[in-house]
Design an enzyme around this catalytic site. Structure first.
Site, PDB file in Angstrom:
ATOM      1  CG  ASN A   6      93.077  24.165  29.511  1.00  0.00           C
ATOM      2  OD1 ASN A   6      93.709  23.103  29.483  1.00  0.00           O
ATOM      3  ND2 ASN A   6      91.909  24.299  28.927  1.00  0.00           N
ATOM      4  CG  ASP A   8      92.594  20.514  28.646  1.00  0.00           C
ATOM      5  OD1 ASP A   8      92.311  20.132  29.791  1.00  0.00           O
ATOM      6  OD2 ASP A   8      91.779  21.075  27.896  1.00  0.00           O
ATOM      7  CG  HIS A   9      97.963  21.668  25.485  1.00  0.00           C
ATOM      8  ND1 HIS A   9      97.283  20.822  24.641  1.00  0.00           N
ATOM      9  CD2 HIS A   9      97.604  22.915  25.107  1.00  0.00           C
ATOM     10  CE1 HIS A   9      96.560  21.525  23.792  1.00  0.00           C
ATOM     11  NE2 HIS A   9      96.723  22.802  24.068  1.00  0.00           N
ATOM     12  NE  ARG A  17     107.406   6.966  23.852  1.00  0.00           N
ATOM     13  CZ  ARG A  17     108.722   7.171  23.941  1.00  0.00           C
ATOM     14  NH1 ARG A  17     109.267   8.213  23.361  1.00  0.00           N
ATOM     15  NH2 ARG A  17     109.496   6.325  24.571  1.00  0.00           N
ATOM     16  CG  HIS A  42      87.496  20.385  27.066  1.00  0.00           C
ATOM     17  ND1 HIS A  42      87.526  20.972  25.830  1.00  0.00           N
ATOM     18  CD2 HIS A  42      86.341  19.664  27.096  1.00  0.00           C
ATOM     19  CE1 HIS A  42      86.451  20.632  25.137  1.00  0.00           C
ATOM     20  NE2 HIS A  42      85.719  19.832  25.889  1.00  0.00           N
ATOM     21  NE  ARG A  44      88.958  18.591  23.038  1.00  0.00           N
ATOM     22  CZ  ARG A  44      88.240  19.125  22.057  1.00  0.00           C
ATOM     23  NH1 ARG A  44      87.353  18.412  21.400  1.00  0.00           N
ATOM     24  NH2 ARG A  44      88.424  20.388  21.717  1.00  0.00           N
ATOM     25  NE  ARG A  48      90.904  15.642  20.895  1.00  0.00           N
ATOM     26  CZ  ARG A  48      90.496  16.547  20.000  1.00  0.00           C
ATOM     27  NH1 ARG A  48      91.153  17.683  19.883  1.00  0.00           N
ATOM     28  NH2 ARG A  48      89.474  16.324  19.213  1.00  0.00           N
ATOM     29  CG  HIS A  49      93.301  16.880  26.398  1.00  0.00           C
ATOM     30  ND1 HIS A  49      92.173  17.065  27.126  1.00  0.00           N
ATOM     31  CD2 HIS A  49      93.219  17.721  25.329  1.00  0.00           C
ATOM     32  CE1 HIS A  49      91.421  17.977  26.543  1.00  0.00           C
ATOM     33  NE2 HIS A  49      92.017  18.396  25.429  1.00  0.00           N
ATOM     34  CD  GLU A  69      87.493  24.628  28.372  1.00  0.00           C
ATOM     35  OE1 GLU A  69      87.501  23.995  27.299  1.00  0.00           O
ATOM     36  OE2 GLU A  69      88.351  25.462  28.671  1.00  0.00           O
ATOM     37  CB  THR A 100      87.175  24.938  22.038  1.00  0.00           C
ATOM     38  OG1 THR A 100      87.365  23.898  22.991  1.00  0.00           O
ATOM     39  CG2 THR A 100      85.725  25.350  22.003  1.00  0.00           C
ATOM     40  CD  GLU A 150      86.495  30.723  28.802  1.00  0.00           C
ATOM     41  OE1 GLU A 150      86.191  29.893  29.687  1.00  0.00           O
ATOM     42  OE2 GLU A 150      87.466  30.566  28.033  1.00  0.00           O
ATOM     43  CG  HIS A 190      90.514  29.649  22.180  1.00  0.00           C
ATOM     44  ND1 HIS A 190      91.380  29.437  21.144  1.00  0.00           N
ATOM     45  CD2 HIS A 190      89.994  28.437  22.485  1.00  0.00           C
ATOM     46  CE1 HIS A 190      91.361  28.151  20.825  1.00  0.00           C
ATOM     47  NE2 HIS A 190      90.534  27.524  21.627  1.00  0.00           N
ATOM     48  N   GLY A 212      95.839  28.366  28.411  1.00  0.00           N
ATOM     49  CA  GLY A 212      96.457  27.042  28.395  1.00  0.00           C
ATOM     50  C   GLY A 212      97.738  27.020  27.593  1.00  0.00           C
TER      51      GLY A 212
END
Ligand code: PXP
Length: 237
Positions: A6, A8-9, A17, A42, A44, A48-49, A69, A100, A150, A190, A212
């Site tokens: 994952n 996302d991060h 920034r 994901h 969202r 947000r990412h 996701e 999540t 999952e 997770h 992730g």
């Protein structure tokens, strides 16, 4: 056990920034070269990412598989059908949560989920439902035509004692065996990390783990290739 990453991060860091780097698409391509079996993002509702540009570029460029996701809401279903990932994983989504927080209540949302699965299937997208290791929800997932589940591993990952961790691992073992008997593919994720994966990898009915945070955190220190390969070595031991 297969591994999907994952990313996302990577997008979280980019967006912090308002810059263009680091790019989750570049990270995904390096992760594929390092041996991951798929890329998870994901999208969202609050973006947000990951954003739509990331999803569309990933769809074009990655050569493993895209696990998208998503919440079961109209706008995101429309994007999923348009982009065409190999797999859509439906998760509950709350605006205020940091990540999540648990599996979806399949029984309480049965009609919405049934319609969502139908829409995604019409676009030839396989569907996974992110659920707790609870046999009733797994039965309901099979009944409405999900292809995969999952299993939420957050309770296992956050267990405060060995006994609690063992109990939750048993619940996951029973749930995964049950799902397999119903003909479902079984993924899990997770909170899985370089420590807890050593006992988790003993569960033979889990086909794939989606990770992730722990890999991306390690990648900041040692690079994506090394972080991914360390996890693959643990999974294949
Ligand atoms: N699976 C699902 C459904 C998730 O929502 C997440 C978190 O985005 C993960 C797996 C990966 O969790 P983690 O980042 O804790 O490895």
């Amino acid at each position: 056990m297969r591994l999907t990453l994952n990313v996302d991060h990577i997008a979280t860091l980019r967006n912090a920034r308002g810059e263009e780097q680091p790019d989750p698409v570049t990270a995904a391509l390096i992760a594929e070269q390092a041996g991951v079996d798929g890329i998870v993002v994901h999208l969202r509702e609050d973006r947000r990412h990951i954003n739509e540009r990331d999803v569309r570029l990933l769809r074009e460029l990655i050569t493993t598989k895209l696990d998208f996701e998503m919440a079961a809401v109209e706008e995101i279903i429309r994007i999923a059908c348009d982009v065409g990932p190999e797999l859509a994983t439906i998760v509950p989504e709350k605006r205020q949560e940091l990540t999540t927080e648990g599996g979806i209540n399949v029984i309480d949302n049965i009609l919405l989920l049934k319609d969502t699965i139908k829409d995604l299937h019409e676009s030839e997208i396989e569907v996974s439902l992110f659920v707790e290791p609870d046999l009733n929800h797994i039965d309901a997932a099979a009944e409405i035509g999900a292809d995969f589940i999952e299993l939420h591993t957050g309770v296992f990952a956050n267990a405060l004692s060995e006994e609690e961790q063992f109990d939750e691992l048993e619940r996951i073992r029973i749930a995964s065996k049950h799902a397999k008997k119903l003909g479902l593919g079984v993924n899990a994720g997770h909170g899985l990390n370089y420590q807890n994966i050593k006992i988790f990898r003993e569960l033979t009915d889990i086909d794939e783990v989606s990770i992730g945070q722990s890999i991306i955190a390690r990648a900041v220190i040692v690079g994506i290739k090394e972080a991914v390969q360390e996890m693959i070595r643990l999974l294949r031991k």
